[in-house]
Design an enzyme around this catalytic site. Structure first.
Site, PDB file in Angstrom:
ATOM      1  N   ARG A 117       0.817  -1.207   0.000  1.00 36.99           N
ATOM      2  CA  ARG A 117       0.000   0.000   0.000  1.00 36.99           C
ATOM      3  C   ARG A 117       0.855   1.263   0.000  1.00 36.99           C
ATOM      4  O   ARG A 117       0.496   2.275  -0.563  1.00 36.99           O
ATOM      5  CB  ARG A 117      -0.918   0.015   1.227  1.00 36.99           C
ATOM      6  CG  ARG A 117      -1.918   1.150   1.205  1.00 36.99           C
ATOM      7  CD  ARG A 117      -2.581   1.438   2.529  1.00 36.99           C
ATOM      8  NE  ARG A 117      -2.943   0.275   3.293  1.00 36.99           N
ATOM      9  CZ  ARG A 117      -4.012  -0.490   3.073  1.00 36.99           C
ATOM     10  NH1 ARG A 117      -4.809  -0.230   2.079  1.00 36.99           N
ATOM     11  NH2 ARG A 117      -4.266  -1.521   3.854  1.00 36.99           N
ATOM     12  N   TYR A 118       1.991   1.188   0.696  1.00 32.54           N
ATOM     13  CA  TYR A 118       2.859   2.353   0.840  1.00 32.54           C
ATOM     14  C   TYR A 118       4.026   2.258  -0.144  1.00 32.54           C
ATOM     15  O   TYR A 118       4.371   1.173  -0.586  1.00 32.54           O
ATOM     16  CB  TYR A 118       3.400   2.408   2.272  1.00 32.54           C
ATOM     17  CG  TYR A 118       2.340   2.645   3.320  1.00 32.54           C
ATOM     18  CD1 TYR A 118       1.738   3.891   3.449  1.00 32.54           C
ATOM     19  CD2 TYR A 118       1.964   1.632   4.204  1.00 32.54           C
ATOM     20  CE1 TYR A 118       0.786   4.118   4.434  1.00 32.54           C
ATOM     21  CE2 TYR A 118       1.005   1.854   5.187  1.00 32.54           C
ATOM     22  CZ  TYR A 118       0.423   3.105   5.298  1.00 32.54           C
ATOM     23  OH  TYR A 118      -0.514   3.335   6.267  1.00 32.54           O
ATOM     24  N   ARG A 121       7.305   0.069   1.607  1.00 34.15           N
ATOM     25  CA  ARG A 121       7.215  -1.026   2.557  1.00 34.15           C
ATOM     26  C   ARG A 121       5.980  -1.884   2.300  1.00 34.15           C
ATOM     27  O   ARG A 121       4.984  -1.401   1.759  1.00 34.15           O
ATOM     28  CB  ARG A 121       7.225  -0.529   4.003  1.00 34.15           C
ATOM     29  CG  ARG A 121       6.131   0.473   4.340  1.00 34.15           C
ATOM     30  CD  ARG A 121       6.592   1.323   5.511  1.00 34.15           C
ATOM     31  NE  ARG A 121       5.547   2.184   6.044  1.00 34.15           N
ATOM     32  CZ  ARG A 121       5.172   3.333   5.484  1.00 34.15           C
ATOM     33  NH1 ARG A 121       5.718   3.728   4.359  1.00 34.15           N
ATOM     34  NH2 ARG A 121       4.228   4.067   6.049  1.00 34.15           N
ATOM     35  N   CYS A 130      -3.205 -17.914  14.971  1.00 30.11           N
ATOM     36  CA  CYS A 130      -2.700 -17.180  16.136  1.00 30.11           C
ATOM     37  C   CYS A 130      -2.789 -18.095  17.353  1.00 30.11           C
ATOM     38  O   CYS A 130      -3.506 -19.094  17.331  1.00 30.11           O
ATOM     39  CB  CYS A 130      -3.545 -15.936  16.396  1.00 30.11           C
ATOM     40  SG  CYS A 130      -3.392 -14.665  15.133  1.00 30.11           S
ATOM     41  N   CYS A 134      -8.306 -12.585  18.989  1.00 28.93           N
ATOM     42  CA  CYS A 134      -8.883 -11.339  19.469  1.00 28.93           C
ATOM     43  C   CYS A 134     -10.232 -11.176  18.770  1.00 28.93           C
ATOM     44  O   CYS A 134     -10.303 -11.254  17.545  1.00 28.93           O
ATOM     45  CB  CYS A 134      -7.984 -10.163  19.091  1.00 28.93           C
ATOM     46  SG  CYS A 134      -6.249 -10.371  19.522  1.00 28.93           S
ATOM     47  N   CYS A 137     -10.553  -8.822  15.684  1.00 25.77           N
ATOM     48  CA  CYS A 137      -9.491  -9.012  14.683  1.00 25.77           C
ATOM     49  C   CYS A 137      -9.846  -8.341  13.359  1.00 25.77           C
ATOM     50  O   CYS A 137     -10.873  -8.621  12.758  1.00 25.77           O
ATOM     51  CB  CYS A 137      -9.249 -10.496  14.446  1.00 25.77           C
ATOM     52  SG  CYS A 137      -8.017 -10.807  13.146  1.00 25.77           S
ATOM     53  N   ARG A 139      -8.426  -8.831  10.620  1.00 24.34           N
ATOM     54  CA  ARG A 139      -8.238  -9.777   9.516  1.00 24.34           C
ATOM     55  C   ARG A 139      -9.037 -11.056   9.726  1.00 24.34           C
ATOM     56  O   ARG A 139      -8.671 -12.120   9.236  1.00 24.34           O
ATOM     57  CB  ARG A 139      -6.744 -10.071   9.381  1.00 24.34           C
ATOM     58  CG  ARG A 139      -6.259  -9.974   7.952  1.00 24.34           C
ATOM     59  CD  ARG A 139      -4.743  -9.902   7.882  1.00 24.34           C
ATOM     60  NE  ARG A 139      -4.266  -8.537   7.884  1.00 24.34           N
ATOM     61  CZ  ARG A 139      -3.205  -8.104   8.573  1.00 24.34           C
ATOM     62  NH1 ARG A 139      -2.497  -8.930   9.318  1.00 24.34           N
ATOM     63  NH2 ARG A 139      -2.848  -6.844   8.505  1.00 24.34           N
ATOM     64  N   ASP A 298     -10.825  -0.749  13.994  1.00 23.43           N
ATOM     65  CA  ASP A 298     -11.282  -0.816  12.600  1.00 23.43           C
ATOM     66  C   ASP A 298     -12.766  -1.145  12.539  1.00 23.43           C
ATOM     67  O   ASP A 298     -13.321  -1.756  13.457  1.00 23.43           O
ATOM     68  CB  ASP A 298     -10.496  -1.898  11.839  1.00 23.43           C
ATOM     69  CG  ASP A 298      -9.064  -1.471  11.557  1.00 23.43           C
ATOM     70  OD1 ASP A 298      -8.828  -0.258  11.406  1.00 23.43           O
ATOM     71  OD2 ASP A 298      -8.191  -2.358  11.496  1.00 23.43           O
ATOM     72  N   ASP A 335      -7.007   3.538  10.598  1.00 26.52           N
ATOM     73  CA  ASP A 335      -6.728   2.998   9.280  1.00 26.52           C
ATOM     74  C   ASP A 335      -7.882   3.454   8.390  1.00 26.52           C
ATOM     75  O   ASP A 335      -9.031   3.088   8.634  1.00 26.52           O
ATOM     76  CB  ASP A 335      -6.618   1.466   9.336  1.00 26.52           C
ATOM     77  CG  ASP A 335      -5.248   0.982   8.906  1.00 26.52           C
ATOM     78  OD1 ASP A 335      -4.853   1.320   7.774  1.00 26.52           O
ATOM     79  OD2 ASP A 335      -4.589   0.278   9.692  1.00 26.52           O
ATOM     80  N   LYS A 342      -2.722   4.264   7.416  1.00 21.16           N
ATOM     81  CA  LYS A 342      -2.817   4.841   8.752  1.00 21.16           C
ATOM     82  C   LYS A 342      -2.831   6.366   8.694  1.00 21.16           C
ATOM     83  O   LYS A 342      -1.955   6.965   8.095  1.00 21.16           O
ATOM     84  CB  LYS A 342      -1.631   4.366   9.590  1.00 21.16           C
ATOM     85  CG  LYS A 342      -1.636   2.867   9.796  1.00 21.16           C
ATOM     86  CD  LYS A 342      -0.362   2.402  10.472  1.00 21.16           C
ATOM     87  CE  LYS A 342      -0.307   0.896  10.567  1.00 21.16           C
ATOM     88  NZ  LYS A 342      -0.086   0.259   9.240  1.00 21.16           N
TER      89      LYS A 342
HETATM   90  C1  LIG Z   1       0.660  -0.718   9.013  1.00 20.66           C
HETATM   91  C2  LIG Z   1       1.126  -1.091   7.682  1.00 20.66           C
HETATM   92  C3  LIG Z   1       2.452  -0.923   7.331  1.00 20.66           C
HETATM   93  C4  LIG Z   1       3.491  -0.315   8.260  1.00 20.66           C
HETATM   94  O1  LIG Z   1       3.208   1.016   8.534  1.00 20.66           O
HETATM   95  P1  LIG Z   1       4.181   1.876   9.474  1.00 20.66           P
HETATM   96  O2  LIG Z   1       3.476   3.175   9.670  1.00 20.66           O
HETATM   97  O3  LIG Z   1       5.480   2.015   8.725  1.00 20.66           O
HETATM   98  O4  LIG Z   1       4.364   1.110  10.735  1.00 20.66           O
HETATM   99  C5  LIG Z   1       2.841  -1.280   6.049  1.00 20.66           C
HETATM  100  N1  LIG Z   1       1.956  -1.793   5.163  1.00 20.66           N
HETATM  101  C6  LIG Z   1       0.651  -1.946   5.481  1.00 20.66           C
HETATM  102  C7  LIG Z   1      -0.264  -2.476   4.449  1.00 20.66           C
HETATM  103  C8  LIG Z   1       0.195  -1.611   6.754  1.00 20.66           C
HETATM  104  O5  LIG Z   1      -1.098  -1.782   7.055  1.00 20.66           O
END
Ligand SMILES: *Cc1c(COP(=O)(O)O)cnc(C)c1O
Length: 383
Positions: A117-118, A121, A130, A134, A137, A139, A298, A335, A342
């Site tokens: 998404r980002y 990362r 798990c 929870c 959850c 997911r 969420d 989220d 986030k």
């Molecule tokens: C939370 C998340 C991350 C990591 O986010 P940070 O703000 O760097 O901790 C990376 N990818 C996805 C899809 C996430 O939901």
């Protein structure tokens, strides 16, 4: 109870267990509470819990480790530990705003199990299981094996994708709980990731230190530390979760040089009082864990009874920032429903902004003015 008390958590309801059994992660997993009979044997359920547990098998499985179960106050139907893991009938009520995939992950998966998404990362889902489940959850659509959808993971495809995308420098292992994998399996995944030169940073998201501290063995820790820089984010919501065993497990991880963070979810009736959050965060710092994120819950289906308003969350954050150690104050985020990622939701300390100044308030509400530096134009400088 003061922040400095870390109570030991002995076998309790499993009185016949020997210390060897109790401290054996495999014993803890074999003796998990997974059905109504096992639950009712040890806990007098309310009608809401009984009905919820009967239905739980259709959506998100029931699962509670003996270690975590023993933290429940059996005489308190509103026990904050109990609310996190004992199903309730409200879970089967779906509010019109709620979603089965509240963070829009399925639509951001270029490879099965890999959420991108980002820009730099990714999230890699390595298992759907798990140690305990929870009830909120995010997911739950793919976790625990009870729902209709199954998690499919193409690990080889994920490694190939990461090799083709050198802009990705940070991989977050999640699931399910990655620390439920056998040491050798997790070691193989981490070793393979470390062969990809563009990956600088690996982290694991896990609630195992809280649900099953016995799993944090010296062998596991010795394996993890081979893969530095490796960070670990734990998930703790209430100070009662930080027992003597949990602290010892966290110390083993910290001593191996693994930076530890905590992600909490703000939950109605669990940690929606600032005193609770403050005690949790102070205890986490005693365990060398830095509070990282506080999540607004969420919009997962059947979560309305556990959700607070954002306004309540902001008010609690306001009572933390400045009032206690900055390291004890996480970033409060939501989220973005449907896949926004986030988003920090304050509260904001900026009262007003103009071209030449910013009006700020401090933690006490006193107002301050910060004059912006004038930007000289090149013509001014050469005149
Ligand atoms: C939370 C998340 C991350 C990591 O986010 P940070 O703000 O760097 O901790 C990376 N990818 C996805 C899809 C996430 O939901």
């Amino acid at each position: 109870m003061s922040a400095r008390d870390f109570a030991a958590n002995p076998p309790g309801a499993w009185g016949s267990a020997t210390p060897e059994q109790w401290n054996d992660p495999a014993w803890q997993l074999r003796n998990r509470i997974q059905n109504l009979e096992q639950l009712e044997l040890r806990l007098a359920l309310t009608p809401e819990e009984r009905a919820g547990t009967i239905l739980a098998g259709k959506k998100l499985a029931l699962g509670i480790t003996p270690h975590f179960f023993n933290l429940i106050d059996k005489d308190d139907p509103d026990c904050p530990i109990r609310r996190q893991v004992v199903p309730r009938i409200e879970e089967s009520v779906t509010n019109p705003d709620e979603l089965t995939d509240p963070c829009g992950e399925d639509s951001h998966m270029p490879v099965a199990g890999l959420v991108h998404r980002y820009p730099d990362r990714v999230l890699l889902l390595v298992t759907d299981r798990c140690a305990s489940y929870c009830r909120y959850c995010t997911r739950s659509r793919v976790v625990s094996g009870a729902g209709e959808q199954e998690l499919s993971v193409d690990l080889e495809g994920a490694f190939a994708y990461l090799e083709k995308h050198p802009e990705i420098r940070d991989v977050l292992l999640s699931g399910g709980d990655p620390l439920l994998l056998a040491d050798a399996k997790l070691d193989a995944i981490l070793t393979r990731l470390r062969k990809i030169p563009s990956i600088e940073f690996v982290r694991i998201g896990s609630r195992i230190p809280i649900f099953l501290p016995q799993r944090i063995t010296p062998e596991l820790v010795a394996m993890l530390r081979k893969h530095h820089p490796l960070f670990l984010s734990i998930h703790s919501n209430h100070p009662k979760e930080l027992t003597a065993e949990v602290r010892a497990a966290l110390e083993r991880l910290a001593d191996a040089g693994i930076p530890l963070g905590n992600q909490s979810v703000l939950l109605r009736g669990v940690n929606d009082r600032v005193e609770t959050l403050k005690e949790l965060y102070h205890k986490l710092l005693l365990c060398r864990v830095r509070p990282y994120y506080l999540y607004q819950c969420d919009l997962i289906t059947g979560s309305a009874h556990l959700r607070t308003t954002i306004r309540e969350g902001q008010e609690m954050m306001e009572q933390l920032r400045g009032h206690t150690t900055g390291y004890a104050v996480p970033t409060y985020v939501v989220d973005g429903p449907g896949g926004g990622g986030k988003i920090p939701i304050g509260p904001s300390y900026i009262v007003g902004m103009a071209d030449d100044r910013v009006i700020l308030k401090n933690y006490r509400g006193d107002v301050y003015e910060y004059p912006e530096v004038g930007q000289p134009s090149p013509a001014d400088l050469t005149r």
